[in-house]
Design a protein around this motif. Structure first.
Motif, PDB file in Angstrom:
ATOM      1  N   SER A 274       0.840  -1.195   0.000  1.00  0.00           N
ATOM      2  CA  SER A 274       0.000   0.000   0.000  1.00  0.00           C
ATOM      3  C   SER A 274       0.879   1.249   0.000  1.00  0.00           C
ATOM      4  O   SER A 274       2.050   1.197   0.382  1.00  0.00           O
ATOM      5  N   ALA A 275       0.293   2.352  -0.442  1.00  0.00           N
ATOM      6  CA  ALA A 275       1.033   3.613  -0.463  1.00  0.00           C
ATOM      7  C   ALA A 275       1.354   4.061   0.954  1.00  0.00           C
ATOM      8  O   ALA A 275       0.561   3.863   1.885  1.00  0.00           O
ATOM      9  N   LEU A 276       2.537   4.668   1.106  1.00  0.00           N
ATOM     10  CA  LEU A 276       3.010   5.083   2.428  1.00  0.00           C
ATOM     11  C   LEU A 276       3.059   6.597   2.565  1.00  0.00           C
ATOM     12  O   LEU A 276       3.100   7.326   1.565  1.00  0.00           O
ATOM     13  N   GLU A 277       3.110   7.025   3.817  1.00  0.00           N
ATOM     14  CA  GLU A 277       3.389   8.418   4.138  1.00  0.00           C
ATOM     15  C   GLU A 277       4.898   8.501   4.397  1.00  0.00           C
ATOM     16  O   GLU A 277       5.397   8.000   5.409  1.00  0.00           O
ATOM     17  N   GLY A 278       5.624   9.117   3.439  1.00  0.00           N
ATOM     18  CA  GLY A 278       7.084   9.129   3.518  1.00  0.00           C
ATOM     19  C   GLY A 278       7.636   9.779   4.772  1.00  0.00           C
ATOM     20  O   GLY A 278       8.642   9.323   5.332  1.00  0.00           O
ATOM     21  N   ALA A 279       6.991  10.821   5.245  1.00  0.00           N
ATOM     22  CA  ALA A 279       7.507  11.552   6.410  1.00  0.00           C
ATOM     23  C   ALA A 279       7.384  10.741   7.693  1.00  0.00           C
ATOM     24  O   ALA A 279       8.099  11.020   8.674  1.00  0.00           O
ATOM     25  N   LEU A 280       6.507   9.752   7.706  1.00  0.00           N
ATOM     26  CA  LEU A 280       6.262   8.984   8.922  1.00  0.00           C
ATOM     27  C   LEU A 280       6.823   7.563   8.861  1.00  0.00           C
ATOM     28  O   LEU A 280       6.936   6.902   9.901  1.00  0.00           O
TER      29      LEU A 280
ATOM     30  N   LYS B 221      18.628   8.721   6.071  1.00  0.00           N
ATOM     31  CA  LYS B 221      17.181   8.536   6.048  1.00  0.00           C
ATOM     32  C   LYS B 221      16.776   7.758   4.796  1.00  0.00           C
ATOM     33  O   LYS B 221      17.385   7.925   3.727  1.00  0.00           O
ATOM     34  N   PRO B 222      15.788   6.912   4.896  1.00  0.00           N
ATOM     35  CA  PRO B 222      15.341   6.166   3.715  1.00  0.00           C
ATOM     36  C   PRO B 222      14.623   7.083   2.731  1.00  0.00           C
ATOM     37  O   PRO B 222      14.086   8.128   3.109  1.00  0.00           O
ATOM     38  N   GLU B 223      14.619   6.681   1.475  1.00  0.00           N
ATOM     39  CA  GLU B 223      13.918   7.429   0.426  1.00  0.00           C
ATOM     40  C   GLU B 223      12.696   6.636  -0.032  1.00  0.00           C
ATOM     41  O   GLU B 223      12.734   5.400  -0.125  1.00  0.00           O
ATOM     42  N   LEU B 224      11.640   7.354  -0.349  1.00  0.00           N
ATOM     43  CA  LEU B 224      10.390   6.738  -0.818  1.00  0.00           C
ATOM     44  C   LEU B 224      10.260   6.974  -2.318  1.00  0.00           C
ATOM     45  O   LEU B 224      10.425   8.100  -2.798  1.00  0.00           O
ATOM     46  N   ASP B 225       9.978   5.911  -3.076  1.00  0.00           N
ATOM     47  CA  ASP B 225       9.905   6.046  -4.530  1.00  0.00           C
ATOM     48  C   ASP B 225       8.635   6.779  -4.957  1.00  0.00           C
ATOM     49  O   ASP B 225       7.771   7.113  -4.135  1.00  0.00           O
TER      50      ASP B 225
ATOM     51  N   ALA C 260       6.080   5.776  -6.556  1.00  0.00           N
ATOM     52  CA  ALA C 260       4.834   5.033  -6.312  1.00  0.00           C
ATOM     53  C   ALA C 260       4.452   5.019  -4.838  1.00  0.00           C
ATOM     54  O   ALA C 260       3.370   4.556  -4.476  1.00  0.00           O
ATOM     55  N   ARG C 261       5.356   5.500  -3.993  1.00  0.00           N
ATOM     56  CA  ARG C 261       5.139   5.598  -2.554  1.00  0.00           C
ATOM     57  C   ARG C 261       4.928   4.232  -1.908  1.00  0.00           C
ATOM     58  O   ARG C 261       4.230   4.098  -0.910  1.00  0.00           O
ATOM     59  N   LYS C 262       5.611   3.232  -2.459  1.00  0.00           N
ATOM     60  CA  LYS C 262       5.486   1.893  -1.891  1.00  0.00           C
ATOM     61  C   LYS C 262       6.827   1.271  -1.504  1.00  0.00           C
ATOM     62  O   LYS C 262       6.837   0.249  -0.803  1.00  0.00           O
ATOM     63  N   THR C 263       7.934   1.842  -1.942  1.00  0.00           N
ATOM     64  CA  THR C 263       9.247   1.249  -1.673  1.00  0.00           C
ATOM     65  C   THR C 263      10.144   2.221  -0.914  1.00  0.00           C
ATOM     66  O   THR C 263      10.368   3.345  -1.362  1.00  0.00           O
ATOM     67  N   LEU C 264      10.642   1.743   0.221  1.00  0.00           N
ATOM     68  CA  LEU C 264      11.620   2.505   1.006  1.00  0.00           C
ATOM     69  C   LEU C 264      13.014   1.961   0.692  1.00  0.00           C
ATOM     70  O   LEU C 264      13.232   0.744   0.725  1.00  0.00           O
ATOM     71  N   THR C 265      13.960   2.850   0.414  1.00  0.00           N
ATOM     72  CA  THR C 265      15.332   2.442   0.108  1.00  0.00           C
ATOM     73  C   THR C 265      16.297   3.168   1.036  1.00  0.00           C
ATOM     74  O   THR C 265      16.261   4.404   1.136  1.00  0.00           O
ATOM     75  N   LEU C 266      17.149   2.392   1.711  1.00  0.00           N
ATOM     76  CA  LEU C 266      18.137   2.967   2.622  1.00  0.00           C
ATOM     77  C   LEU C 266      19.543   2.629   2.120  1.00  0.00           C
ATOM     78  O   LEU C 266      19.911   1.451   2.047  1.00  0.00           O
ATOM     79  N   ALA C 267      20.286   3.647   1.755  1.00  0.00           N
ATOM     80  CA  ALA C 267      21.677   3.438   1.331  1.00  0.00           C
ATOM     81  C   ALA C 267      22.528   3.109   2.557  1.00  0.00           C
ATOM     82  O   ALA C 267      22.393   3.750   3.610  1.00  0.00           O
TER      83      ALA C 267
END
Length: 202
Positions: A134-140, A157-161, A163-170
């Motif tokens: 499901s779509a996420l709230e990136g700030a939270l 901090k992780p980044e939200l794509d 589509a607002r469904k994938t969090l990516t942490l370098a």
């Protein structure tokens, strides 16, 4: 020979008696039924029976009234059945609508996949990625990675794509060992879910 007061003599008396008898017969052949219908047995107005006998009007009227009552009862039963079917259909439709509404309003974000996959041994990754259904709230929403001692491997901090469904942490180059990714997902409706998974760097 003395004449009768009617002036007809014996013949007049006979004619008067015959006329009275005919009138009495006609009166007897006409009567008022309890429901107020006029019954007349000497002038049938319906087709005769197969054997040629005439059907009294009273019976014909009673049969017509019975048919009307039966027809009304059948129509009432059909209307009741249709109403019941419509009520059942409406109930099912409302239940489906409420279920759909509930799923839409109370949606929760659950993990769909991750890189690295849970419980796998991999080469040192450059990033840890978690995808949700499901779509996420990136700030939270959050994603962190800790080593075997519970220390965070990065403060990024992780980044939200898009589509607002994938969090990516370098992450920096990870040494061999066991790591754990911890995630917090806040869906667009505000509902929060969280979880974690482990992977090993060889």
């Amino acid at each position: 020979m003395p004449r009768n007061a009617s002036g007809g003599g014996t013949g007049g008396l006979l004619r008067l008696s015959a006329r009275s008898a005919i009138l009495r017969e006609r009166r007897a052949s006409r009567a008022i039924a309890p429901d107020g219908w006029l019954m007349q047995f000497d002038t049938p107005r319906v087709p005769p029976l197969p054997d040629g006998r005439n059907v009294p009007v009273s019976l014909a009227k009673f049969d017509m009234r019975t048919s009307k009552i039966a027809s009304s009862a059948v129509q009432a039963c059909r209307a009741t059945g249709a109403l019941r079917r419509a009520t059942r259909g409406l109930t099912v439709a409302v239940a489906i609508g409420l279920a759909s509404l509930s799923q839409g309003v109370w949606a929760h974000a659950h993990i769909a996949s991750s890189e690295p996959a849970a419980q796998t041994t991999v080469e040192a990754p450059k990033a840890v990625r978690v995808t949700f259904d499901s779509a996420l709230e990136g700030a939270l929403s959050k994603l962190t990675v800790v080593d075997a001692k519970g220390n965070a491997v990065t403060q990024a901090k992780p980044e939200l794509d898009a589509a607002r469904k994938t969090l990516t942490l370098a992450v920096p180059t990870l040494a061999a060992g066991e790591y754990q990714a911890n995630w917090v997902a806040v869906a667009s409706d505000g509902h929060r879910t969280q979880g974690s998974f482990k992977f090993t760097v060889k």
